[in-house]
Design an enzyme around this catalytic site. Structure first.
Site, PDB file in Angstrom:
ATOM      1  N   GLY A 115       0.708  -1.165   0.083  1.00 11.53           N
ATOM      2  CA  GLY A 115       0.061  -0.010   0.090  1.00 11.53           C
ATOM      3  C   GLY A 115       0.940   1.172  -0.026  1.00 11.53           C
ATOM      4  CD  GLU A 116       2.499   5.427  -3.338  1.00 21.55           C
ATOM      5  OE1 GLU A 116       2.026   4.394  -4.324  1.00 21.55           O
ATOM      6  OE2 GLU A 116       3.071   6.238  -3.798  1.00 21.55           O
TER       7      GLU A 116
ATOM      8  CG  ASP B  35      -1.687  11.308  13.464  1.00 21.44           C
ATOM      9  OD1 ASP B  35      -2.940  11.869  13.480  1.00 21.44           O
ATOM     10  OD2 ASP B  35      -1.110  11.006  12.319  1.00 21.44           O
TER      11      ASP B  35
HETATM   12  P1  ADP Z   1      -1.604   5.548   5.434  1.00 22.16           P
HETATM   13  O1  ADP Z   1      -1.466   6.181   7.096  1.00 22.16           O
HETATM   14  O2  ADP Z   1      -2.298   6.499   4.542  1.00 22.16           O
HETATM   15  O3  ADP Z   1      -2.481   4.144   5.945  1.00 22.16           O
HETATM   16  P2  ADP Z   1       0.839   4.184   5.443  1.00 22.16           P
HETATM   17  O4  ADP Z   1       2.038   4.767   4.677  1.00 22.16           O
HETATM   18  O5  ADP Z   1       1.007   3.977   6.906  1.00 22.16           O
HETATM   19  O6  ADP Z   1      -0.279   4.988   5.096  1.00 22.16           O
HETATM   20  O7  ADP Z   1       0.463   2.799   4.923  1.00 22.16           O
HETATM   21  C1  ADP Z   1       0.053   2.584   3.526  1.00 22.16           C
HETATM   22  C2  ADP Z   1      -0.748   1.135   3.515  1.00 22.16           C
HETATM   23  O8  ADP Z   1       0.272   0.207   3.772  1.00 22.16           O
HETATM   24  C3  ADP Z   1      -1.817   1.018   4.423  1.00 22.16           C
HETATM   25  O9  ADP Z   1      -3.121   1.264   4.176  1.00 22.16           O
HETATM   26  C4  ADP Z   1      -1.915  -0.609   4.878  1.00 22.16           C
HETATM   27  O10 ADP Z   1      -2.652  -1.056   3.926  1.00 22.16           O
HETATM   28  C5  ADP Z   1      -0.450  -0.765   4.564  1.00 22.16           C
HETATM   29  N1  ADP Z   1       0.542  -1.107   5.803  1.00 22.16           N
HETATM   30  C6  ADP Z   1       1.100  -0.140   6.555  1.00 22.16           C
HETATM   31  N2  ADP Z   1       1.777  -0.656   7.430  1.00 22.16           N
HETATM   32  C7  ADP Z   1       1.560  -1.903   7.296  1.00 22.16           C
HETATM   33  C8  ADP Z   1       2.156  -3.063   8.282  1.00 22.16           C
HETATM   34  N3  ADP Z   1       2.605  -2.727   9.622  1.00 22.16           N
HETATM   35  N4  ADP Z   1       1.659  -4.429   7.821  1.00 22.16           N
HETATM   36  C9  ADP Z   1       0.717  -4.472   6.781  1.00 22.16           C
HETATM   37  N5  ADP Z   1       0.369  -3.529   6.265  1.00 22.16           N
HETATM   38  C10 ADP Z   1       0.609  -2.147   6.291  1.00 22.16           C
END
Ligand code: ADP
Length: 314
Positions: free
Chosen positions: A14-15, A134
């Protein structure tokens, strides 16, 4: 470098605004599952962002708790990109559960279990002189065993020095306490407790409790829903830099128990008492994270759902 060689990046998961998250594993153990979060530094945000990233690393590595996402390692890749090797949390976040009102049903026992996990995470942060700053459903990730983990420490900062002013442009607006909306530069763990209160309310309502479109609108919602901040209910509030003086005639008295019972009655009178103490306007009157954990709601019926029985997405 050496640390980097220990990990392999697999597919993109994801992003977000500041990062791209990949699935990864240990080179030495192909069956291991990890999340590798690559912080975008080559953007217009460069300066602020790399500072945030460094903070995230600094505080996260020190905090080891079942309800706080584990940070296993940190390494830099090409272009000085910062990579965080995090615990893999595949079941999404609380925001997804709240929003999936067709597919996912839950009640007070589940809310109590999730709030208990959040409360322990926040208590542990504060006990270690870290403010999260946050807290929101989207930053509460869910582990395979149902455990909720507080993530995204991008804005966390140590508050061990009470005389160092801090920025007030923190916390996503809907979860932001009135003292930050008024521009307070000296604040405490109470900011996280307010956010926890708004998450508690959102879990019950299944929609954001105070969803302001602008900072001024956010304050308006707080006044209309909770009560207007005045020198009487919050001594010193009028001295805050961003204080907005409200017309005396338009002052809304702080809401009593009946109001909360009418909107959050499913939490029961004891749950409503906890919610009200988390949403006190004056940060000094707000309960602390420790007081949250000591509240009698946790031992009153219903008991919190066991984590393995909590609802899961899809
Ligand atoms: P956001 O705060 O917009 O969700 P992040 O950069 O924290 O952005 O994460 C992007 C995406 O990556 C998330 O929506 C989630 O799907 C995935 N993700 C983030 N952290 C984890 C993790 N520790 N394990 C699995 N998936 C994750």
């Amino acid at each position: 470098d050496e640390t980097k060689q220990r990990y392999v990046k697999d597919k993109k998961l994801g992003e977000g605004t500041y990062a791209i998250v990949y699935l990864g594993h240990l080179r030495a153990d192909p069956s291991s599952l990890l999340a590798i979060k690559k912080i975008k530094v080559n953007t217009e945000y460069r300066d602020g962002l790399s500072m945030d990233a460094i903070r995230e690393v600094k505080y996260l590595q020190e905090l080891s708790h079942p309800n706080i996402i584990a940070l296993h390692a940190v390494f830099s890749s090409k272009n000085q990109n910062l990579n965080l090797v995090l615990e893999y949390l595949p079941l999404g976040d609380l925001e997804m559960l709240i929003k999936d009102s067709e597919g996912i049903r839950y009640g007070t026992a589940e809310v109590k279990a999730w709030m208990g996990m959040l409360g322990r995470a926040v208590w542990f942060c504060h006990e270690n002189f870290v403010l999260h700053r946050d807290i929101k459903p989207n930053n509460l990730l869910i582990a395979a065993d149902g455990e909720v983990k507080l993530a995204d420490f991008g804005l966390a900062r140590s508050f061990s020095d009470p005389y160092r002013p801090m920025t007030y442009q923190v916390i996503t607006r809907w979860y932001r306490p009135p003292e930050l909306l008024f521009g307070a530069r000296f604040y405490s763990g109470a900011v996280d407790v307010w956010s926890m209160g708004t998450v508690f309310a959102e879990l019950i309502l299944r929609s954001p409790f105070l969803a302001g479109n602008t900072d001024v609108h956010q304050l308006e919602l707080i006044c209309n829903t909770i009560g207007t901040p005045t020198e009487e209910n919050w001594p010193g509030v009028s001295k805050l830099e961003g204080f907005l003086k409200y017309d005396k005639a338009a002052t809304i008295p702080v809401r009593g128990r009946e109001f909360y019972l009418s909107r959050f009655g499913t939490a029961g009178p004891v749950g409503v008492d906890l919610l009200m103490s988390m949403l006190a306007l004056d940060p000094r009157k707000r309960c602390t994270a420790r007081q949250v954990l000591e509240h009698k709601w946790w031992s009153s019926d219903p008991r919190p759902t066991a984590k393995e029985d909590l609802p899961k997405k899809g």
